[in-house]
Design a protein around this motif. Structure first.
Motif, short mmCIF file in Angstrom:
data_model
loop_
_atom_site.label_atom_id
_atom_site.label_comp_id
_atom_site.label_asym_id
_atom_site.label_seq_id
_atom_site.Cartn_x
_atom_site.Cartn_y
_atom_site.Cartn_z
N SER A 111 33.99 7.52 -71.96
CA SER A 111 34.87 8.67 -72.20
C SER A 111 34.09 9.98 -72.19
CB SER A 111 35.66 8.50 -73.49
OG SER A 111 34.82 8.47 -74.62
N ILE A 112 32.86 9.96 -72.67
CA ILE A 112 32.02 11.16 -72.61
C ILE A 112 31.73 11.50 -71.15
CG2 ILE A 112 29.72 12.10 -73.09
CD1 ILE A 112 29.84 10.57 -75.78
N ARG A 113 31.33 10.51 -70.39
CA ARG A 113 31.05 10.73 -68.96
C ARG A 113 32.26 11.35 -68.27
NH1 ARG A 113 31.51 5.72 -65.77
NH2 ARG A 113 33.64 6.44 -65.95
N MET A 139 41.12 14.70 -75.83
CA MET A 139 41.06 13.28 -76.00
C MET A 139 41.92 12.91 -77.20
SD MET A 139 37.80 10.84 -76.01
CE MET A 139 37.92 9.22 -76.69
N SER A 140 42.47 11.73 -77.18
CA SER A 140 43.32 11.28 -78.28
C SER A 140 42.44 10.93 -79.48
CB SER A 140 44.14 10.07 -77.83
OG SER A 140 43.27 8.99 -77.53
N LYS A 182 33.29 17.37 -76.13
CA LYS A 182 34.38 18.01 -76.89
C LYS A 182 34.48 19.49 -76.54
CE LYS A 182 34.36 14.97 -80.93
NZ LYS A 182 34.01 14.87 -82.37
N ASP A 183 33.33 20.17 -76.47
CA ASP A 183 33.32 21.59 -76.12
C ASP A 183 33.85 21.81 -74.71
OD1 ASP A 183 32.23 22.09 -78.61
OD2 ASP A 183 30.21 22.51 -77.86
N THR A 184 33.50 20.91 -73.79
CA THR A 184 33.97 21.01 -72.41
C THR A 184 35.49 20.87 -72.36
OG1 THR A 184 31.89 20.17 -71.54
CG2 THR A 184 33.82 19.99 -70.10
N LEU A 185 36.02 19.86 -73.05
CA LEU A 185 37.48 19.67 -73.05
C LEU A 185 38.19 20.86 -73.69
CD1 LEU A 185 37.90 15.88 -73.91
CD2 LEU A 185 38.18 17.01 -71.70
#
Length: 94
Positions: free
Chosen positions: A10-12, A1-2, A48-51
């Motif tokens: 955005s989390i979803r 994410m930027s 964040k961990d997923t990305l």
């Protein structure tokens, strides 16, 4: 994410998995007002961990596509996983 701030949307989207996204939406919608920030922070970390994991997976896939070994030291866990699978098949999952 930027560098944009995280939002519920955005989390979803970052979760990627419909079941995880639904769980997040359920938790955020049912959280009492005093727990909203805690629930949001928990799922922001998960997103964040997923990305980050997706990014690492793509990097490793790129090495594989080029026929290269990925950098770093790798431990072969095949035998350990086979042993765990055997125990599960013999005794059932706990």
């Amino acid at each position: 994410m930027s560098d944009q701030p995280w939002t519920i949307e955005s989390i979803r989207d970052a979760l990627g998995n419909p079941a995880a996204a639904q769980r997040f939406l359920t938790e955020i919608n049912k959280a009492p007002a005093h727990q909203l920030l805690t629930v949001f922070a928990k799922w922001e970390r998960i997103a964040k961990d997923t990305l980050a994991a997706v990014g690492r997976g793509r990097e490793l896939a790129a090495y594989d596509a080029r026929g290269e070994e990925p950098p770093g030291q790798w431990i072969d866990g095949t035998d350990r996983l086979a042993e765990i699978a055997s125990r599960i098949h013999t005794h059932g999952a706990a």
